[in-house]
Scaffold this active site. Structure first.
Site, mmCIF file in Angstrom:
data_model
loop_
_atom_site.group_PDB
_atom_site.id
_atom_site.type_symbol
_atom_site.label_atom_id
_atom_site.label_comp_id
_atom_site.label_asym_id
_atom_site.label_seq_id
_atom_site.Cartn_x
_atom_site.Cartn_y
_atom_site.Cartn_z
ATOM 1 N N SER A 122 -6.228 -15.740 -2.260
ATOM 2 C CA SER A 122 -7.439 -15.843 -2.056
ATOM 3 C C SER A 122 -8.149 -15.328 -3.344
ATOM 4 C CB SER A 122 -7.665 -14.661 -1.015
ATOM 5 O OG SER A 122 -9.108 -14.419 -0.521
ATOM 6 N N TYR A 146 -7.275 -6.587 2.200
ATOM 7 C CA TYR A 146 -6.848 -7.979 2.403
ATOM 8 C C TYR A 146 -6.498 -8.458 1.027
ATOM 9 C CZ TYR A 146 -7.176 -13.252 3.168
ATOM 10 O OH TYR A 146 -7.123 -14.563 2.843
ATOM 11 N N LYS A 150 -2.753 -9.704 -0.935
ATOM 12 C CA LYS A 150 -2.764 -10.876 -1.357
ATOM 13 C C LYS A 150 -2.405 -10.949 -2.681
ATOM 14 C CE LYS A 150 -3.338 -13.992 1.741
ATOM 15 N NZ LYS A 150 -2.353 -15.043 2.215
#
Length: 321
Positions: A122, A146, A150
């Site tokens: 991402s 998040y 990632k």
């Protein structure tokens, strides 16, 4: 060619499954079977080859072991806890986004079959003190859990590929818009809902200003790039198996202008502007001056205009009234 899509019940996973069913081949070989795996039962897909659906919890090593078998040739790892959810529930984000990725990689290592593994990362790995412009070799400085999860997944993918445990290739996905369905718990969810809902005749709330810039890609182009990504030769990937997937930067105002050009002035009247500082804080930490030089050299592409993104939604996903 036996293919497994982990996250096969999601928007991208389902579109990828339909595209593979239509294509019938991958990496120059006929597709023998396709398995869609997710935490809940994925919707089935019709194809000329066998398609199976199964439940898989990547946080559970036994579930992963049951899902990834010796004859699995290509794995798409798309499953994730999305941004705002991972920020609210740290443990869930770690279990799925970090340890789930590790469990999949470890299963491949123990099998010793070196499958192709396509990992969806991402643009949330960018942020903080990282300097614009950003690209394939920019220093990850995520400002959300998040993004951090990632970024760790990217490092693991590179190391497991270096060791020959997987033939990995990871792609930092732009924000995918216009996504079909209902809003989810991603902080970026409004970047589809402010278009999707008005195109469907419903009100939508925009929590940021019209000049807010971001980096986008349509679902259709994302799927095309994921298929191309699986077909890349390992020798062409170099020492860094992770790259930025192409996208384009537009402001919220430009998105709405594109919608107006395609669908007329009425949908934009259904947007209500309601600033939400917490959402803005999360998405403002994602950098936007992003370049995808490596992926573009390898043949992956972005949308030509956001008008295309709107047209693709109307053609592919708008509910029939």
């Amino acid at each position: 060619m036996n293919i497994l899509i982990i996250g096969g019940g999601g928007v991208v996973g389902q579109k990828l499954a339909h595209a593979l069913a239509a294509k019938g081949t991958l990496r120059g070989k006929p597709i023998s079977s396709l398995t869609l795996a997710d935490i809940n039962d994925p919707a089935p897909v019709e194809a000329t080859f066998p398609v199976a659906t199964t439940r898989c919890d990547i946080a559970d090593t036994a579930s992963v072991a049951q899902t990834i078998t010796e004859d699995t040739d290509v794995i798409y790892l798309l499953a994730a806890i999305v941004s705002a959810h991972a920020e609210e529930d740290f443990e869930a984000g770690m279990n799925i986004n970090l340890f789930g990725t590790y469990n999949v990689l470890e299963r491949c290592r123990k099998l010793g079959t070196n499958p192709v593994l396509v990992f969806s990362s991402s643009i949330a790995i960018y942020g903080g003190e990282a300097q614009d412009p950003l690209g394939d070799h920019s220093y990850p400085n995520p400002q959300t859990s998040y993004g951090g999860q990632k970024a760790i997944g990217e490092i693991l993918l590179n190391d497991y590929s270096r060791k020959g445990f997987v033939d990995g290739r990871g792609f930092r996905l732009p924000t995918i818009s216009v996504r079909p369905g209902k809003p989810n718990r991603a902080a970026s969810s409004f970047m589809s809902s402010i278009l999707r809902e008005p195109l469907n005749g419903q009100e939508a709330i925009c929590p940021v200003e019209p000049d807010f810039l971001h980096y986008y890609l349509s679902p259709r182009k994302c799927v095309e790039n994921l298929i191309k990504g699986a077909e890349l030769n390992a020798d062409d990937l170099g020492e860094n198996r992770v790259m930025q997937m192409p996208g384009r930067t537009w402001s919220i105002g430009q998105l709405i202008d594109a919608m107006t050009k395609v669908a007329g002035p009425e949908p934009a009247k259904l947007i209500r502007w309601d600033p939400q500082p917490e959402i803005k804080r999360i998405v403002s930490g994602w950098k936007w001056d992003i370049h995808a030089d490596k992926a573009e050299r390898l043949g992956l592409t972005a949308d030509e205009s956001f008008e295309d993104n709107v047209r693709y939604y109307l053609e592919d996903d708008k509910p029939v009234s």
